[in-house]
Design an enzyme around this catalytic site. Structure first.
Site, mmCIF file in Angstrom:
data_model
loop_
_atom_site.group_PDB
_atom_site.id
_atom_site.type_symbol
_atom_site.label_atom_id
_atom_site.label_comp_id
_atom_site.label_asym_id
_atom_site.label_seq_id
_atom_site.Cartn_x
_atom_site.Cartn_y
_atom_site.Cartn_z
ATOM 1 N N ASN A 196 -28.420 40.061 52.806
ATOM 2 C CA ASN A 196 -29.034 38.996 53.606
ATOM 3 C C ASN A 196 -28.472 37.680 53.071
ATOM 4 O O ASN A 196 -28.911 37.198 52.039
ATOM 5 C CB ASN A 196 -30.559 39.051 53.453
ATOM 6 C CG ASN A 196 -31.250 37.882 54.135
ATOM 7 O OD1 ASN A 196 -30.626 37.143 54.884
ATOM 8 N ND2 ASN A 196 -32.542 37.724 53.865
ATOM 9 N N GLY B 28 -35.851 35.820 45.388
ATOM 10 C CA GLY B 28 -35.147 34.651 44.882
ATOM 11 C C GLY B 28 -35.720 34.111 43.581
ATOM 12 O O GLY B 28 -35.395 33.005 43.175
ATOM 13 N N GLU C 289 -40.525 43.841 50.685
ATOM 14 C CA GLU C 289 -40.097 42.705 49.875
ATOM 15 C C GLU C 289 -41.311 41.936 49.368
ATOM 16 O O GLU C 289 -41.858 41.092 50.097
ATOM 17 C CB GLU C 289 -39.237 41.755 50.714
ATOM 18 C CG GLU C 289 -37.970 42.387 51.237
ATOM 19 C CD GLU C 289 -36.871 41.355 51.445
ATOM 20 O OE1 GLU C 289 -35.812 41.510 50.852
ATOM 21 O OE2 GLU C 289 -37.099 40.381 52.180
ATOM 22 N N LYS D 79 -28.757 34.804 54.250
ATOM 23 C CA LYS D 79 -29.618 33.633 54.521
ATOM 24 C C LYS D 79 -28.759 32.475 55.046
ATOM 25 O O LYS D 79 -27.794 32.717 55.761
ATOM 26 C CB LYS D 79 -30.410 33.278 53.265
ATOM 27 C CG LYS D 79 -31.152 34.500 52.710
ATOM 28 C CD LYS D 79 -32.156 34.186 51.652
ATOM 29 C CE LYS D 79 -32.806 35.485 51.203
ATOM 30 N NZ LYS D 79 -33.882 35.286 50.243
ATOM 31 N N SER E 88 -34.804 40.159 44.461
ATOM 32 C CA SER E 88 -34.037 40.072 43.214
ATOM 33 C C SER E 88 -33.414 41.409 42.803
ATOM 34 O O SER E 88 -33.336 41.732 41.623
ATOM 35 C CB SER E 88 -34.899 39.498 42.086
ATOM 36 O OG SER E 88 -35.363 38.202 42.440
ATOM 37 N N HIS F 100 -38.615 38.344 58.094
ATOM 38 C CA HIS F 100 -38.412 38.009 56.679
ATOM 39 C C HIS F 100 -39.498 37.032 56.236
ATOM 40 O O HIS F 100 -39.942 36.189 57.017
ATOM 41 C CB HIS F 100 -37.017 37.400 56.494
ATOM 42 C CG HIS F 100 -36.652 37.261 55.058
ATOM 43 N ND1 HIS F 100 -37.096 36.211 54.294
ATOM 44 C CD2 HIS F 100 -35.931 38.062 54.238
ATOM 45 C CE1 HIS F 100 -36.643 36.365 53.054
ATOM 46 N NE2 HIS F 100 -35.934 37.488 52.989
ATOM 47 N N GLU G 72 -39.368 34.447 54.606
ATOM 48 C CA GLU G 72 -39.014 33.028 54.814
ATOM 49 C C GLU G 72 -39.262 32.626 56.259
ATOM 50 O O GLU G 72 -39.650 31.489 56.537
ATOM 51 C CB GLU G 72 -37.544 32.788 54.405
ATOM 52 C CG GLU G 72 -37.397 32.818 52.888
ATOM 53 C CD GLU G 72 -36.072 33.353 52.383
ATOM 54 O OE1 GLU G 72 -35.088 33.389 53.151
ATOM 55 O OE2 GLU G 72 -36.016 33.742 51.197
HETATM 56 P P1 PGA Z 1 -33.130 37.961 46.783
HETATM 57 O O1 PGA Z 1 -33.521 37.958 48.334
HETATM 58 O O2 PGA Z 1 -32.321 39.210 46.549
HETATM 59 O O3 PGA Z 1 -32.312 36.710 46.591
HETATM 60 O O4 PGA Z 1 -34.390 37.960 46.022
HETATM 61 C C1 PGA Z 1 -33.897 39.134 48.980
HETATM 62 C C2 PGA Z 1 -34.311 38.817 50.392
HETATM 63 O O5 PGA Z 1 -34.943 37.780 50.609
HETATM 64 O O6 PGA Z 1 -34.030 39.578 51.333
#
Ligand code: PGA
Length: 249
Positions: A9, A172, A166, A11, A212, A94, A96
């Site tokens: 992803n 993140g 998630e 982003k 992460s 997601h 976000e």
């Molecule tokens: P991250 O993001 O691996 O940077 O924690 C995962 C995601 O949001 O899909």
């Protein structure tokens, strides 16, 4: 047996030229991958990514899809537009999107239905916030988010979707759920699907872990029986790191 699926992803990172560059670096590194490999790129990168992916087994994904076919929805893209551009997978819901763009379980469901109707495979994100885990609501919450997202799909359609568990507190942040936490909560999601749609469906749905995930922790997570892959943010932006996640053994 479920084929693992490792999806990047990206982003809001990288423009078309950088997208092509990263894909060209990645291609030789994941040629022998046993997992399904997907890159979910920013919408503006889709044509460049499609071109760069030519001759590779890596699949192209988007990061969102609208639920209507066309119309007055400024800034949105429909499933048929994505499909025409060569997209096969799409991330939906997601955290976000839920947090910054006010997406709800109901709009997630509408988007999932539109994606499936348009021939895209949705990667549906669910997961709890830190305070929800601490209050003991994780299991009820992820089960609810999952079942709402799947409402209105047929059993055959549900078998093909991908769920990404998630935990919001792990995205993140460098904090990862432990192997056992991730396995247990993914087990809860699978059990919720089994209770409503039966074992033949729940045994087929691929459920990823995300938050992460990186070359260091991927092996332990992927050794868990419930975990069928990963949705990778930060570590998907470097070809070498992402390739290591893809070859998790
Ligand atoms: P991250 O993001 O691996 O940077 O924690 C995962 C995601 O949001 O899909």
């Amino acid at each position: 047996m479920r084929t693992p699926v490792i999806a990047g992803n990206w982003k809001m990172n990288k423009g078309p030229a950088e997208a092509a560059e990263l894909i060209n670096e990645l291609k030789p590194l994941v040629k022998e991958a046993k997992a399904t490999v997907v890159v979910c790129v920013p919408a503006i990168d889709i044509p460049a990514a499609k071109k760069a992916l030519k001759g590779s087994k890596i699949k192209l994904g988007a990061q969102n899809v609208h639920f209507k076919e066309s119309g007055a929805f400024t800034g949105e893209l429909s499933a048929s537009m994505l499909k025409e551009a060569g997209v096969e997978y799409v991330i939906i819901g997601h955290s976000e999107r839920r947090q910054y763009f006010a997406e709800t379980d109901e709009t997630v469901n509408l988007r999932v239905k539109a994606a499936v109707a348009g021939g895209l495979i949705p990667i549906i994100c669910v997961g709890e916030k830190k305070e929800q885990r601490e209050a003991g609501y994780t299991d009820a919450l992820v089960a609810y988010q999952t079942l709402i997202a799947l409402t209105g799909l047929t059993e055959d359609e549900i078998k093909k979707v991908i769920i990404a568990y998630e935990p919001v507190w792990a995205i993140g942040t460098g904090l990862t759920a432990t192997d056992e936490q991730a396995n247990e909560t993914i087990g809860v999601i699978r059990e919720a699907i089994r209770a409503k749609y039966g074992k033949r469906v729940s045994d087929r749905v691929r459920i990823q872990y995300g938050g992460s995930m990186n070359p260091k922790n991927v092996k332990g997570l992927m050794a868990q029986p419930q975990i069928d892959g990963g949705l990778i943010g930060g570590a998907s932006l470097k070809a070498e790191d992402f390739a290591k996640v893809v070859h998790f053994e």
